[in-house]
Design a protein around this motif. Structure first.
Motif, mmCIF file in Angstrom:
data_model
loop_
_atom_site.group_PDB
_atom_site.id
_atom_site.type_symbol
_atom_site.label_atom_id
_atom_site.label_comp_id
_atom_site.label_asym_id
_atom_site.label_seq_id
_atom_site.Cartn_x
_atom_site.Cartn_y
_atom_site.Cartn_z
ATOM 1 N N PHE A 86 -1.378 2.075 -11.121
ATOM 2 C CA PHE A 86 -1.890 1.589 -9.940
ATOM 3 C C PHE A 86 -3.244 1.783 -9.902
ATOM 4 N N ASP A 87 -4.038 2.274 -10.523
ATOM 5 C CA ASP A 87 -5.549 2.258 -10.636
ATOM 6 C C ASP A 87 -6.237 1.072 -10.878
ATOM 7 N N GLY A 88 -7.030 0.834 -10.052
ATOM 8 C CA GLY A 88 -7.759 -0.480 -10.197
ATOM 9 C C GLY A 88 -7.008 -1.901 -9.803
ATOM 10 N N LEU A 89 -5.938 -1.738 -8.893
ATOM 11 C CA LEU A 89 -5.269 -2.707 -8.557
ATOM 12 C C LEU A 89 -6.064 -3.960 -7.950
ATOM 13 N N PRO A 90 -6.118 -5.163 -8.087
ATOM 14 C CA PRO A 90 -6.828 -6.184 -7.410
ATOM 15 C C PRO A 90 -6.364 -6.492 -6.119
ATOM 16 N N ALA A 91 -7.186 -6.803 -5.098
ATOM 17 C CA ALA A 91 -6.783 -6.948 -3.671
ATOM 18 C C ALA A 91 -5.753 -7.947 -3.713
ATOM 19 N N LEU A 92 -5.354 -8.788 -4.279
ATOM 20 C CA LEU A 92 -4.589 -9.884 -4.317
ATOM 21 C C LEU A 92 -3.158 -9.318 -4.585
ATOM 22 N N TYR A 93 -2.921 -8.190 -5.082
ATOM 23 C CA TYR A 93 -1.691 -7.375 -5.429
ATOM 24 C C TYR A 93 -0.988 -7.275 -4.186
ATOM 25 N N TYR A 94 -1.528 -7.052 -3.065
ATOM 26 C CA TYR A 94 -1.057 -6.881 -1.834
ATOM 27 C C TYR A 94 -0.308 -8.171 -1.146
ATOM 28 N N SER A 118 0.771 -1.080 0.006
ATOM 29 C CA SER A 118 -0.041 0.070 0.060
ATOM 30 C C SER A 118 0.925 1.335 0.009
ATOM 31 N N SER A 119 1.941 1.357 0.848
ATOM 32 C CA SER A 119 2.957 2.215 0.869
ATOM 33 C C SER A 119 3.351 2.786 -0.473
ATOM 34 N N ALA A 120 3.859 1.410 -1.290
ATOM 35 C CA ALA A 120 4.433 1.855 -2.453
ATOM 36 C C ALA A 120 3.438 2.106 -3.455
ATOM 37 N N LYS A 121 2.238 1.587 -3.460
ATOM 38 C CA LYS A 121 1.211 2.358 -4.274
ATOM 39 C C LYS A 121 0.897 3.789 -4.092
ATOM 40 N N THR A 122 1.115 4.089 -2.808
ATOM 41 C CA THR A 122 0.698 5.557 -2.616
ATOM 42 C C THR A 122 1.809 6.619 -3.081
ATOM 43 N N THR A 123 3.033 6.055 -2.887
ATOM 44 C CA THR A 123 4.015 6.835 -3.467
ATOM 45 C C THR A 123 4.105 7.005 -4.887
ATOM 46 N N VAL A 124 4.045 5.807 -5.633
ATOM 47 C CA VAL A 124 3.769 6.096 -6.955
ATOM 48 C C VAL A 124 2.657 6.958 -7.441
ATOM 49 N N SER A 125 1.502 6.656 -6.843
ATOM 50 C CA SER A 125 0.325 7.518 -7.424
ATOM 51 C C SER A 125 0.568 9.073 -7.189
ATOM 52 N N ASP A 126 1.293 9.281 -5.945
ATOM 53 C CA ASP A 126 1.427 10.523 -5.597
ATOM 54 C C ASP A 126 2.379 11.337 -6.775
ATOM 55 N N VAL A 127 3.590 10.483 -7.223
ATOM 56 C CA VAL A 127 4.363 11.186 -8.138
ATOM 57 C C VAL A 127 3.715 10.969 -9.596
ATOM 58 N N TYR A 128 2.874 10.031 -9.864
ATOM 59 C CA TYR A 128 2.075 10.317 -10.864
ATOM 60 C C TYR A 128 1.295 11.574 -11.171
ATOM 61 N N ARG A 129 0.518 11.819 -9.928
ATOM 62 C CA ARG A 129 -0.493 12.813 -9.890
ATOM 63 C C ARG A 129 0.385 14.288 -10.175
ATOM 64 N N GLU A 130 1.566 14.137 -9.625
ATOM 65 C CA GLU A 130 2.421 15.420 -9.719
ATOM 66 C C GLU A 130 2.722 15.773 -11.328
ATOM 67 N N VAL A 131 3.396 14.632 -11.739
ATOM 68 C CA VAL A 131 3.867 14.625 -13.094
ATOM 69 C C VAL A 131 2.459 14.848 -14.072
ATOM 70 N N ALA A 132 1.179 14.401 -13.809
ATOM 71 C CA ALA A 132 0.241 14.660 -14.664
ATOM 72 C C ALA A 132 -0.316 15.990 -14.555
#
Length: 295
Positions: free
Chosen positions: A60-68, A35-49
């Motif tokens: 990381f949008d729509g990741l299945p629960a089993l990803y964790y 979850s921490s990795a997803k949050t970090t990458v998503s924050d970077v993505y939003r800043e770049v976008a």
């Protein structure tokens, strides 16, 4: 009775107890690490976008629960296998050191019966430990995603840890064999760990063009090129690389899009490896079991 004895023994010995604590701790933390990795990458993505530097979809949008649960595959291969080896070694060296085997085998009990009972108790113990790990994984996913896994996801988690049991048992038996066939506790621990490192790291490198660091990913190493050295070695090392077999089957169970197919071949390979080492263990003679163990 054997199960109770093994639980008591592992609770008293510091090394397996410490490795077990690390394994269960990392299993419990796995979902939160993901979850921490997803949050970090998503924050970077939003800043770049926001700066208009990309129009690509957030991976990381729509990741299945089993990803964790993916990181648990590596924890099983590394920490779980070492725990199995240490537990197997200490189970047999403990009896040799205390001369318990002499007392047991002085009765009308065959070596195969004695070793089979020990193996059954240890196998049941690891089934309980992996059930606890599965519960921790289920709970972590439920907390991170805000909802419990679905029935299908829950069954897949159960399948992952059932596969983990099948993967760990050969290392447990290997530890028992090392504890029976070596003359000192130090050698008994070192020999199977060296063999584990060869099987998990050296054989995959000999059969693929993968970088060494890629073997610590929870997905199998890339297939060998159809030509050259790796095309020749992969046919031999592939089935023996049980870590890669486990990762391939685990990726299918966890619905990793990078891997497809059936787990049947991998389950058969792991089952065959377990059957071979069990036959070797149960063929151990009385003299070897009662041999003296040096410090």
């Amino acid at each position: 009775m054997t199960l109770r004895q093994e639980i008591t023994a592992i609770s008293r010995e510091r090394l397996p107890r410490g490795v077990l604590a690390v394994f269960l701790g990392m299993t419990a933390a796995s979902a939160f690490i993901g979850s921490s990795a997803k949050t970090t990458v998503s924050d970077v993505y939003r800043e770049v976008a926001a700066q208009g530097l990309t129009t690509a979809h957030n991976p990381f949008d729509g990741l299945p629960a089993l990803y964790y649960a993916r990181n648990n595959v590596i924890y099983i291969i590394v920490i779980g296998a070492l725990l199995a080896i240490i537990t197997g070694v200490q189970s047999t060296t403990r009896d040799r050191r205390a001369r318990t085997a002499d007392l047991v085998l002085s009765r009308n009990i065959s070596p195969a019966t004695y070793l089979g009972a020990k193996l059954t108790g240890l196998a049941a113990l690891f089934a309980l430990l992996l059930a606890a790990a599965a519960i921790l994984t289920f709970t972590g996913i439920a907390i991170v995603t805000g909802a419990p896994p679905t029935w299908d996801e829950s069954l897949r988690l159960a399948g992952l840890y059932a596969l983990a049991w099948l993967f760990l048992m050969p290392f447990l038996v290997l530890g028992m064999l090392s504890g029976l066939h070596t003359s000192s506790t130090t050698t008994a621990l070192l020999a199977p760990i060296v063999l584990w490192s060869i099987v998990i790291f050296i054989l995959p490198l000999a059969g693929t063009a993968a970088l060494p660091v890629s073997l610590l990913n929870p997905v199998p190493a890339p297939a060998a090129t159809p030509m050259g050295f790796f095309a020749v070695t992969s046919g031999f090392t592939g089935p023996l690389s049980v870590g890669e077999q486990f990762k391939h089957a685990a990726a299918i169970i966890l619905q990793d899009q990078a891997v497809s197919g059936s787990v049947a071949a991998q389950v058969l390979i792991l089952g065959a490896v377990l059957a071979v080492v069990c036959v070797v263990l149960l063929a151990t003679n009385r003299q070897r079991i009662r041999s003296e163990l040096h410090a």
